[in-house]
Scaffold this motif. Structure first.
Motif, short mmCIF file in Angstrom:
data_model
loop_
_atom_site.label_atom_id
_atom_site.label_comp_id
_atom_site.label_asym_id
_atom_site.label_seq_id
_atom_site.Cartn_x
_atom_site.Cartn_y
_atom_site.Cartn_z
N GLU A 147 0.82 -1.21 0.00
CA GLU A 147 0.00 0.00 0.00
C GLU A 147 0.85 1.26 0.00
OE1 GLU A 147 -2.23 -0.85 3.48
OE2 GLU A 147 -3.96 -1.51 2.34
N LEU A 187 -3.62 -7.17 -7.65
CA LEU A 187 -4.39 -5.92 -7.64
C LEU A 187 -3.76 -4.88 -6.71
CD1 LEU A 187 -8.09 -7.22 -7.61
CD2 LEU A 187 -6.88 -6.09 -9.48
N TYR A 228 -2.82 -1.23 -7.93
CA TYR A 228 -3.45 -0.05 -7.34
C TYR A 228 -2.46 0.84 -6.60
CZ TYR A 228 -8.18 -1.71 -8.34
OH TYR A 228 -9.33 -2.10 -8.97
N SER A 229 -1.36 0.24 -6.10
CA SER A 229 -0.37 1.06 -5.39
C SER A 229 0.32 2.04 -6.32
CB SER A 229 0.66 0.16 -4.71
OG SER A 229 1.39 -0.58 -5.66
N LYS A 236 -1.31 3.53 -8.71
CA LYS A 236 -2.34 4.50 -9.12
C LYS A 236 -2.89 5.31 -7.95
CE LYS A 236 -3.77 1.63 -13.03
NZ LYS A 236 -4.89 0.90 -13.68
N LYS A 269 -4.69 4.47 -5.32
CA LYS A 269 -6.08 4.20 -4.97
C LYS A 269 -6.13 3.52 -3.61
CE LYS A 269 -7.82 3.90 -9.72
NZ LYS A 269 -8.59 3.09 -10.69
N LYS A 270 -6.10 4.34 -2.57
CA LYS A 270 -5.99 3.80 -1.21
C LYS A 270 -7.24 3.08 -0.72
CE LYS A 270 -2.56 7.26 -0.04
NZ LYS A 270 -2.26 8.45 0.77
N GLU A 322 -9.37 1.26 -2.39
CA GLU A 322 -9.37 -0.07 -3.00
C GLU A 322 -8.31 -0.95 -2.36
OE1 GLU A 322 -9.44 2.72 -4.59
OE2 GLU A 322 -11.02 2.72 -6.12
N MET A 323 -7.11 -0.36 -2.09
CA MET A 323 -6.04 -1.14 -1.49
C MET A 323 -6.39 -1.58 -0.08
SD MET A 323 -2.46 0.54 -2.76
CE MET A 323 -2.78 2.16 -2.07
#
Length: 317
Positions: free
Chosen positions: A180, A261, A265-266, A268, A270-271, A273-274
């Motif tokens: 994350e 994923l 996501y890390s 991008k 996107k906390k 979602e993470m």
């Protein structure tokens, strides 16, 4: 404007508190399950004065998962409740590196366990497979050592990546581990992410390949028993084993998907979602160990006896 800011701050605080509660419940449930496995195996070791290869792998897996869940819960709790004191270099980096090491080690030891079950139980006549069946007990310590070395590589990379200047400040979020870290789209991180993805994918493929081979062998053997009119007890045992393999396949697929994923996501930032995916990841050590208990007759009987004893104690009160 101040009201909006205070409302956002309240939402963030309530979100973090809810997430910490969820992760605390998951962590303590997983720690209890893995502590149960370790205690049963240690008691059996003291009584028998010997350990077979299956018990060695289960003991190492139980200990590593217990430590992983402890570190994860401590990391989340301290970074949420004592954020000011926690974010002092190099404390976050050490937590990230330790958590990454234990997570990778868990994956590889569970992959070794799947391979061990496949080689020991499956029945194939290939020369190489027969050779592995004879030598597997001697190979187990070397497989565990290889798991340690692979995990150390990711541990060093995680520490280095978490300390890099192109990573965002760790104070920006309360729920975070290596996966994350809020990294930017710097080209230097992609070789590191490729190594992580490759190691995760290799462990996943080892598990899936072992599970498919074992499932095919058991299914073939079940068909032979049905043809020869063997007792239903043996057939039921094989069906139970195949159901366990399918459950392993299912949870490993979810775990691998979540890991990939998280890596995606890390990059991008996107906390939310993470954080949601991380909750699924923290379930894996508990759920997989729980299935291992019910796929092992000794552990299953001990657990049922323990639960029945606890139930009797409660009823007596």
């Amino acid at each position: 404007m101040e009201d909006c800011h205070s409302q956002d701050q309240f939402n963030v605080t309530s979100y973090h508190a809810t997430a910490v509660v969820f992760i605390t419940l998951q962590a303590f449930a997983g720690m209890w399950i893995n502590a149960f496995i370790v205690s049963v195996l240690c008691i059996a070791w003291v009584k028998k004065k010997s350990f077979n290869s299956n018990e060695k792998i289960l003991l190492v897996l139980g200990c590593s998962r217990f430590c992983y869940l402890c570190i994860t819960w401590l990391y989340v709790f301290l970074s949420t409740v004592y954020l000011k004191y926690f974010c002092v270099c190099p404390i976050p980096q050490l937590f990230v590196a330790t958590e990454t090491f234990l997570n990778c080690f868990n994956l590889w030891v569970s992959a070794c366990l799947s391979g061990f079950y496949c080689i020991k139980i499956a029945n194939f006549r290939h020369v190489f497979f027969i050779y592995l069946k004879v030598k597997i007990d001697r190979l187990v310590p070397w497989l565990l050592l290889a798991s340690v070395l692979v995990s150390l590589v990711l541990c060093v990379l995680a520490y280095k990546l978490s300390a890099e200047p192109y990573c965002d400040n760790l104070n920006s979020t309360a729920l975070r581990n290596f996966s994350e870290l809020n990294v930017g789209k710097d080209e230097r991180i992609f070789p590191t992410y490729f190594i992580f993805g490759f190691i995760f994918a290799t462990a996943f493929m080892a598990v899936i390949f072992s599970a498919l081979l074992l499932f095919f062998s058991l299914w073939k053997h079940k068909c032979k028993m049905q043809t020869n009119s063997v007792k239903n007890i043996s057939i039921d045992a094989h069906i139970k084993a195949m159901k366990s393999i399918l459950s392993f396949f299912f949870i490993y697929s979810i775990n691998f998907t979540c890991l990939i994923l998280i890596l995606v996501y890390s990059t991008k930032k996107k906390k939310p979602e993470m954080a949601l995916i991380s909750i699924f990841l923290y379930n894996f050590p508990a759920v997989h160990s729980f299935i291992l208990i019910f796929s092992n007759p000794k552990l299953e009987k001990t657990l049922l006896r323990t639960l029945s004893w606890a139930k009797c104690k409660v009823c007596m009160r």
